[in-house]
Design a protein around this motif. Sequence first.
Motif, PDB file in Angstrom:
ATOM      1  N   UNK A   1      37.365  79.294  38.206  1.00 42.90           N
ATOM      2  CA  UNK A   1      37.055  78.254  37.222  1.00 42.90           C
ATOM      3  C   UNK A   1      38.290  77.658  36.568  1.00 42.90           C
ATOM      4  N   UNK A   2      39.475  77.876  37.154  1.00 53.51           N
ATOM      5  CA  UNK A   2      40.689  77.241  36.650  1.00 53.51           C
ATOM      6  C   UNK A   2      41.445  76.538  37.769  1.00 53.51           C
ATOM      7  N   UNK A   3      41.857  77.303  38.776  1.00 55.41           N
ATOM      8  CA  UNK A   3      42.682  76.721  39.837  1.00 55.41           C
ATOM      9  C   UNK A   3      42.520  77.503  41.126  1.00 55.41           C
ATOM     10  N   UNK A   4      42.573  76.764  42.234  1.00 51.33           N
ATOM     11  CA  UNK A   4      42.632  77.407  43.539  1.00 51.33           C
ATOM     12  C   UNK A   4      43.370  76.498  44.503  1.00 51.33           C
ATOM     13  N   UNK A   5      43.927  77.107  45.524  1.00 49.20           N
ATOM     14  CA  UNK A   5      44.590  76.381  46.601  1.00 49.20           C
ATOM     15  C   UNK A   5      43.996  76.878  47.911  1.00 49.20           C
ATOM     16  N   UNK A   6      43.596  75.926  48.748  1.00 49.91           N
ATOM     17  CA  UNK A   6      42.997  76.248  50.032  1.00 49.91           C
ATOM     18  C   UNK A   6      43.511  75.266  51.077  1.00 49.91           C
ATOM     19  N   UNK A   7      43.354  75.634  52.342  1.00 47.86           N
ATOM     20  CA  UNK A   7      43.653  74.700  53.428  1.00 47.86           C
ATOM     21  C   UNK A   7      42.392  74.477  54.247  1.00 47.86           C
ATOM     22  N   UNK A   8      42.335  73.307  54.862  1.00 48.56           N
ATOM     23  CA  UNK A   8      41.218  72.950  55.724  1.00 48.56           C
ATOM     24  C   UNK A   8      41.791  72.374  57.008  1.00 48.56           C
ATOM     25  N   UNK A   9      41.381  72.931  58.136  1.00 45.38           N
ATOM     26  CA  UNK A   9      41.753  72.381  59.438  1.00 45.38           C
ATOM     27  C   UNK A   9      40.660  71.398  59.832  1.00 45.38           C
ATOM     28  N   UNK A  10      40.983  70.119  59.748  1.00 42.62           N
ATOM     29  CA  UNK A  10      40.009  69.043  59.967  1.00 42.62           C
ATOM     30  C   UNK A  10      40.151  68.515  61.391  1.00 42.62           C
ATOM     31  N   UNK A  11      39.060  68.518  62.136  1.00 41.44           N
ATOM     32  CA  UNK A  11      39.057  68.112  63.534  1.00 41.44           C
ATOM     33  C   UNK A  11      38.800  66.612  63.639  1.00 41.44           C
ATOM     34  N   UNK A  12      39.560  65.956  64.493  1.00 37.37           N
ATOM     35  CA  UNK A  12      39.459  64.517  64.729  1.00 37.37           C
ATOM     36  C   UNK A  12      38.026  64.087  65.027  1.00 37.37           C
ATOM     37  N   UNK A  13      37.614  62.989  64.386  1.00 37.47           N
ATOM     38  CA  UNK A  13      36.324  62.395  64.684  1.00 37.47           C
ATOM     39  C   UNK A  13      35.126  63.029  64.014  1.00 37.47           C
ATOM     40  N   UNK A  14      35.301  64.078  63.255  1.00 41.60           N
ATOM     41  CA  UNK A  14      34.184  64.729  62.578  1.00 41.60           C
ATOM     42  C   UNK A  14      34.334  64.569  61.072  1.00 41.60           C
ATOM     43  N   UNK A  15      33.230  64.536  60.382  1.00 40.92           N
ATOM     44  CA  UNK A  15      33.236  64.540  58.927  1.00 40.92           C
ATOM     45  C   UNK A  15      33.002  65.970  58.470  1.00 40.92           C
ATOM     46  N   UNK A  16      33.686  66.374  57.441  1.00 40.75           N
ATOM     47  CA  UNK A  16      33.531  67.719  56.903  1.00 40.75           C
ATOM     48  C   UNK A  16      33.182  67.662  55.427  1.00 40.75           C
ATOM     49  N   UNK A  17      32.305  68.542  55.026  1.00 41.96           N
ATOM     50  CA  UNK A  17      32.054  68.758  53.616  1.00 41.96           C
ATOM     51  C   UNK A  17      32.655  70.119  53.300  1.00 41.96           C
ATOM     52  N   UNK A  18      33.685  70.121  52.483  1.00 39.77           N
ATOM     53  CA  UNK A  18      34.373  71.358  52.131  1.00 39.77           C
ATOM     54  C   UNK A  18      33.703  71.927  50.883  1.00 39.77           C
ATOM     55  N   UNK A  19      33.161  73.127  51.024  1.00 41.74           N
ATOM     56  CA  UNK A  19      32.431  73.786  49.952  1.00 41.74           C
ATOM     57  C   UNK A  19      33.413  74.330  48.921  1.00 41.74           C
ATOM     58  N   UNK A  20      33.400  73.723  47.742  1.00 45.65           N
ATOM     59  CA  UNK A  20      34.283  74.161  46.662  1.00 45.65           C
ATOM     60  C   UNK A  20      33.523  74.940  45.589  1.00 45.65           C
ATOM     61  N   UNK A  21      32.246  75.196  45.791  1.00 44.66           N
ATOM     62  CA  UNK A  21      31.418  75.852  44.783  1.00 44.66           C
ATOM     63  C   UNK A  21      31.987  77.203  44.357  1.00 44.66           C
ATOM     64  N   UNK A  22      32.604  77.918  45.279  1.00 44.08           N
ATOM     65  CA  UNK A  22      33.167  79.224  44.956  1.00 44.08           C
ATOM     66  C   UNK A  22      34.336  79.111  43.979  1.00 44.08           C
ATOM     67  N   UNK A  23      34.891  77.912  43.842  1.00 46.53           N
ATOM     68  CA  UNK A  23      36.021  77.713  42.944  1.00 46.53           C
ATOM     69  C   UNK A  23      35.588  77.450  41.511  1.00 46.53           C
ATOM     70  N   UNK A  24      34.301  77.330  41.266  1.00 44.04           N
ATOM     71  CA  UNK A  24      33.812  76.984  39.939  1.00 44.04           C
ATOM     72  C   UNK A  24      33.586  75.482  39.862  1.00 44.04           C
ATOM     73  N   UNK A  25      33.367  74.977  38.670  1.00 45.55           N
ATOM     74  CA  UNK A  25      33.140  73.542  38.471  1.00 45.55           C
ATOM     75  C   UNK A  25      34.466  72.799  38.620  1.00 45.55           C
ATOM     76  N   UNK A  26      34.611  72.106  39.735  1.00 44.60           N
ATOM     77  CA  UNK A  26      35.863  71.414  40.031  1.00 44.60           C
ATOM     78  C   UNK A  26      35.874  70.063  39.328  1.00 44.60           C
ATOM     79  N   UNK A  27      36.930  69.800  38.572  1.00 42.96           N
ATOM     80  CA  UNK A  27      37.061  68.531  37.870  1.00 42.96           C
ATOM     81  C   UNK A  27      38.065  67.602  38.502  1.00 42.96           C
TER      82      UNK A  27
END
Length: 176
Positions: free
Chosen positions: A87-113
């Motif tokens: 609920x304060x800060x997090x750093x993550x990486x995402x390997x995004x594949x060409x041509x696809x849309x991704x929804x990155x789940x940030x819920x585990x990080x708390x309420x992201x502002x």
Amino acid sequence: AIRAPEVSPDGGGLVWLKDRTSAVSHQLFDTVRGATRSLKTDQTAAQNTNAAYLTNFTGNGFSLGGDYDVNKPADNYASWTFRRSPKFFDVVTVNHVSGTADVVDLAALGAVGMVIIKSVTAANNWLVFHRSLVADTYLALNSTAAAAVLSGWNLTSENITIPAIAATQTFVIYAF
């Protein structure tokens, strides 16, 4: 596809470093990408690896090498450190594949502002999304331009959508 971000197994976090005496770039280092890998906030370039920059993350801070961009004798430096914390800060990486849309789940990080996103493998703008901005609107950290529309990207308090883009890329996400 909904993807959980790749999270570092240690406590980890972010070091934001700036020489206050000389006109050099702000440099960001994080524990997910590794100590010697930097991103410069005023540039669109992919990450740079330099063993003489930030050399190590320690239990109570970090160690610097001898490169003048980060450790010039007689210069004054400021550093801001953000330790991963729910609920304060997090750093993550995402390997995004060409041509696809991704929804990155940030819920585990708390309420992201606010989220700062940068491709570490390609030259692109730094994208800053904030909950007070209109949907699909972003700021570019590497620019003085006003907020602009970036269709397809979307931030909610629980996730961020990365649209289908032409190239496979790895993104670092700093979530506050």
